[in-house]
Design an enzyme around this catalytic site. Structure first.
Site, PDB file in Angstrom:
ATOM      1  N   ASP A   1       0.854  -1.178   0.000  1.00  0.00           N
ATOM      2  CA  ASP A   1       0.000   0.000   0.000  1.00  0.00           C
ATOM      3  C   ASP A   1       0.895   1.235   0.000  1.00  0.00           C
ATOM      4  O   ASP A   1       2.124   1.118  -0.029  1.00  0.00           O
ATOM      5  CB  ASP A   1      -0.971   0.000   1.189  1.00  0.00           C
ATOM      6  CG  ASP A   1      -0.252   0.094   2.534  1.00  0.00           C
ATOM      7  OD1 ASP A   1       1.001   0.140   2.555  1.00  0.00           O
ATOM      8  OD2 ASP A   1      -0.931   0.116   3.583  1.00  0.00           O
TER       9      ASP A   1
ATOM     10  N   ASP B   1      -3.217   4.914   2.683  1.00  0.00           N
ATOM     11  CA  ASP B   1      -3.508   5.315   4.063  1.00  0.00           C
ATOM     12  C   ASP B   1      -3.001   6.731   4.299  1.00  0.00           C
ATOM     13  O   ASP B   1      -1.873   7.065   3.918  1.00  0.00           O
ATOM     14  CB  ASP B   1      -2.822   4.376   5.068  1.00  0.00           C
ATOM     15  CG  ASP B   1      -3.349   2.941   4.983  1.00  0.00           C
ATOM     16  OD1 ASP B   1      -4.447   2.748   4.430  1.00  0.00           O
ATOM     17  OD2 ASP B   1      -2.656   2.031   5.477  1.00  0.00           O
TER      18      ASP B   1
ATOM     19  N   ASP C   1       1.500   4.967   2.005  1.00  0.00           N
ATOM     20  CA  ASP C   1       1.175   5.736   3.213  1.00  0.00           C
ATOM     21  C   ASP C   1       1.663   7.180   3.087  1.00  0.00           C
ATOM     22  O   ASP C   1       2.783   7.424   2.623  1.00  0.00           O
ATOM     23  CB  ASP C   1       1.843   5.108   4.443  1.00  0.00           C
ATOM     24  CG  ASP C   1       1.433   3.662   4.656  1.00  0.00           C
ATOM     25  OD1 ASP C   1       0.272   3.332   4.353  1.00  0.00           O
ATOM     26  OD2 ASP C   1       2.270   2.861   5.123  1.00  0.00           O
TER      27      ASP C   1
END
Length: 503
Positions: free
Chosen positions: A337, A427, A339
Site C-alpha cells: 500500500d 492510508d 502511506d
C-alpha cells in the site's frame, strides 16, 4: 588519560573522608547499566580510581566479570587479544554485552549518564576461524547491537536463505497467536539482515545477539541440507496455507481467518457462499478488489498517487505538508500500500483536512472505499505507559482508482488486463504539526526498527517513545522535536537514514 584523571578528581578527593579505607557506595542512578573495567593494560590503581569515579556518579561497577555485566570497558588497544581473553572467561552473555573503548567511559563521565553506544566506541576485531579445513574465509567477530536502531541495514540481504526461513516461522507463530516466538524469530531475522557478510558456518553466529537455540538449529539445518525441514513442513501444511490465504484479504485478521477455517471453509468461494458469514464493508471491498490490492504497488504508482493526493490537499490548504512514508520512504521499489502524512503549518488547522480531502476524492470519482477515523488524541493522557499499535491521530484507509495514463511507464498489470486502471490501497494520517516528527518516525518503519527504537528508549534511556511524543522519565518532562534527527539526538543515537531502517 590525564584529562580523565583530572575529571572531578579534586572534588572526589575533597569529598572522600580521610579515614575511609573501604570504597564508598554512592546512590545508584542507572539500574540497567552494569560496568566492568578490564584491568589488563589499565592497571590496578587506575582501575580503582575509575571505579570510584563511576560509582560517585551513580553507576554500578562490578568487581568481577559475570553475566550481569552490560558494558565491558577496556584500554587494551589490541582488540584480538582482548576478545581472546573475554572468550576464554566464564561469561555466557558476551554476545549481548557492549565491549567498549575507554572513550565511551570518558564521554559518560563527562555527561554524568551512560551515553549511547556508537560505532566509534566499539572494540571490534576480524579473526580467522580454523574450525575445519573448509572454514578459511575471514570471519568478522564484532559486537553487534541487540537493537535494530543501532544497526544499519545493507542494500543487499546477504543471508536471505536464513531470513526467509525465520519470516515463515514468525508468520506461522503469528497466525497461531504466539507473540513471543513470533517476535524472537523476527529479531533473529533482523540481526542477520544487518550483516555485511554471509553466514557460512555456525561458529560465526556465536557472538550475535537475538539468536536463540531454535534459531541456531534452523541455521545449522540450512547449512547442512540447504533448507529447513521445519519450514518446509509449515509451507506444506494446509492450515497455514489457508490462514495465509484468508489474511491476504483486506480487513481479515488472524482471528477471523481462524474462525472461518474452523467452520470448514477452505477457499474464497466457500466464504462468499457461506450464508452465516456477514462481511463488513472493509472485507467486502477486500474481496471486490482482491486481484488489484493483493498485487504489489510499484514506486512509479506510489509517486502517481502522491501527485493525486498532493493536488487534492493543496486545493484545500496551499501550504500543507505532505510526506510519503512507509516502505517507499525506506527506498523500497514495491509495497502493498502507499502511506502519507498530511498536516498544516498552523496548529489546529489540520483537524478537518482529511474529511475535506475525502470529499474532493469523491468528487473526482476515484474513491472506491473509505474508512475515516476521527482524532482521539488527548495531550493530557500522555505519556502512554503501554504501547498501542495505532496512534490516536485522524486517519483514513482508502482504496483509490489509479489510471494507467497517470503513471510514468504505465501500471503494473497483467497483459490480459485491458481496463486501463487498477485499485490501490492508500492510508493517510494527519497529526498536529508539533507531533509531525514523531509520526514521521513511527510511520516510516520498519516495524522491527520501530519496536527496537521504543525498547532502546525504555531500557537504555528511561524514556517513553511513541508516535505522539518522547517523555524523559528521569527529568519528568516531554522532549520537543521538529525533525527525526532531534529524536535520535534526544536518545543519544547516531541518526540512521530511512533506507537503512529495513530491519
Amino acid at each position: 588519560r590525564s584529562h580523565l584523571q583530572s575529571l572531578d578528581l579534586g572534588r572526589w578527593k575533597r569529598s572522600r573522608p580521610a579515614e575511609a579505607s573501604a570504597p564508598r557506595r554512592e546512590r545508584v542512578k542507572f539500574e540497567d547499566v552494569r560496568l566492568y573495567l578490564v584491568e589488563r593494560k589499565m592497571g590496578r590503581s587506575r582501575r580503582s580510581f575509575l571505579t570510584e569515579l563511576a560509582r560517585s556518579k551513580g553507576f554500578i561497577v562490578e568487581d568481577v566479570l559475570s553475566d550481569v555485566v552490560t558494558h565491558v570497558v577496556s584500554e587494551d588497544s589490541q582488540a584480538s587479544s582482548l576478545w581472546a581473553w573475554l572468550k576464554g572467561g566464564p561469561v555466557k552473555n558476551l554476545p549481548v554485552m557492549h565491549v567498549l573503548d575507554i572513550s565511551w567511559f570518558t564521554d559518560s563521565m563527562r555527561e554524568g549518564k551512560p551515553v549511547a553506544v556508537e560505532t566509534r566506541h566499539l572494540i571490534q576485531v576480524c579473526d580467522t576461524l580454523a574450525a575445519s579445513p573448509e572454514a578459511t574465509t575471514p570471519t568478522p567477530v564484532s559486537t553487534v547491537s541487540q537493537y535494530a536502531c543501532q544497526r544499519r541495514t545493507t542494500t543487499k540481504n546477504n543471508n536471505k536463505i536464513f531470513t526467509d526461513a525465520f519470516e515463515v516461522l514468525a508468520e506461522s507463530h503469528e497466525l497461531n497467536d504466539m507473540e513471543g516466538p513470533c517476535l524472537a524469530f523476527r529479531r533473529a531475522a533482523s540481526v542477520l539482515k544487518s550483516l555485511p557478510w554471509t553466514v557460512q558456518n555456525l561458529r560465526v553466529t556465536e557472538d550475535l545477539p537475538c539468536l536463540g537455540e531454535h534459531s541456531m538449529c534452523v541455521i545449522e539445518e540450512i547449512l547442512q541440507h540447504g533448507h529447513s525441514f521445519e519450514v518446509e513442513k509449515i509451507l506444506s501444511d494446509e492450515r497455514y496455507q489457508i490462514l495465509k490465504l484468508f489474511t491476504s484479504v483486506f480487513g481479515v485478521g488472524p482471528k477471523t481467518a481462524e474462525k472461518w477455517y474452523r467452520r470448514g471453509l477452505r477457499s474464497f468461494s466457500d466464504v462468499l457462499a457461506e450464508p452465516g458469514i456477514r462481511l463488513n464493508r472493509m472485507q467486502q471491498s477486500g474481496f471486490l478488489h482482491y486481484g488489484d490490492i493483493s498485487r504489489a504497488v510499484s514506486k512509479a504508482e506510489a509517486q502517481a498517487l502522491g501527485n493525486i493526493i498532493d493536488e487534492a490537499v493543496r486545493a484545500i490548504t496551499p501550504d500543507a505538508i505532505l510526506t510519503l512514508t512507509g516502505g517507499f520512504r525506506r527506498g523500497k521499489d514495491f509495497g502493498h500500500d502507499v502511506d502519507f502524512i498530511v498536516t498544516t503549518p498552523q496548529l489546529g488547522k489540520e483537524e478537518r483536512l482529511l474529511t475535506s480531502v475525502i470529499d474532493r476524492l469523491k468528487q473526482q470519482g476515484i474513491l472506491l472505499y473509505c474508512e475515516y477515523q476521527a482524532s482521539t488524541f488527548d495531550e493530557s493522557k500522555l505519556p502512554s505507559h503501554r504501547f498501542e499499535a495505532m496512534d490516536h491521530f485522524a486517519k483514513c484507509f482508502l482504496i483509490l482508482r489509479l489510471e494507467d495514463s497517470q503513471v510514468e511507464g504505465g501500471l503494473q498489470t497483467a497483459e490480459e488486463d485491458r481496463r486501463g486502471w487498477r485499485a490501490v490501497r492508500v492510508d493517510l494520517v494527519s497529526p498536529p504539526v508539533d507531533r509531525y516528527a514523531f509520526t514521521l518516525l513511527g510511520w516510516s518503519g520498519s516495524r522491527q526498527f520501530e519496536r527496537d527504537l521504543r525498547r532502546f528508549a525504555r531500557m537504555e534511556r528511561r524514556m517513553l517513545l511513541d508516535n505522539h511524543a518522547l517523555y524523559d522519565k528521569t527529568k519528568k518532562e516531554f522532549l520537543a522535536a521538529t525533525t527525526e534527527k532531534d529524536i535520535f539526538a534526544h536518545l543519544g543515537l547516531e541518526y540512521i537514514e530511512p533506507w537503512q531502517r529495513n530491519a
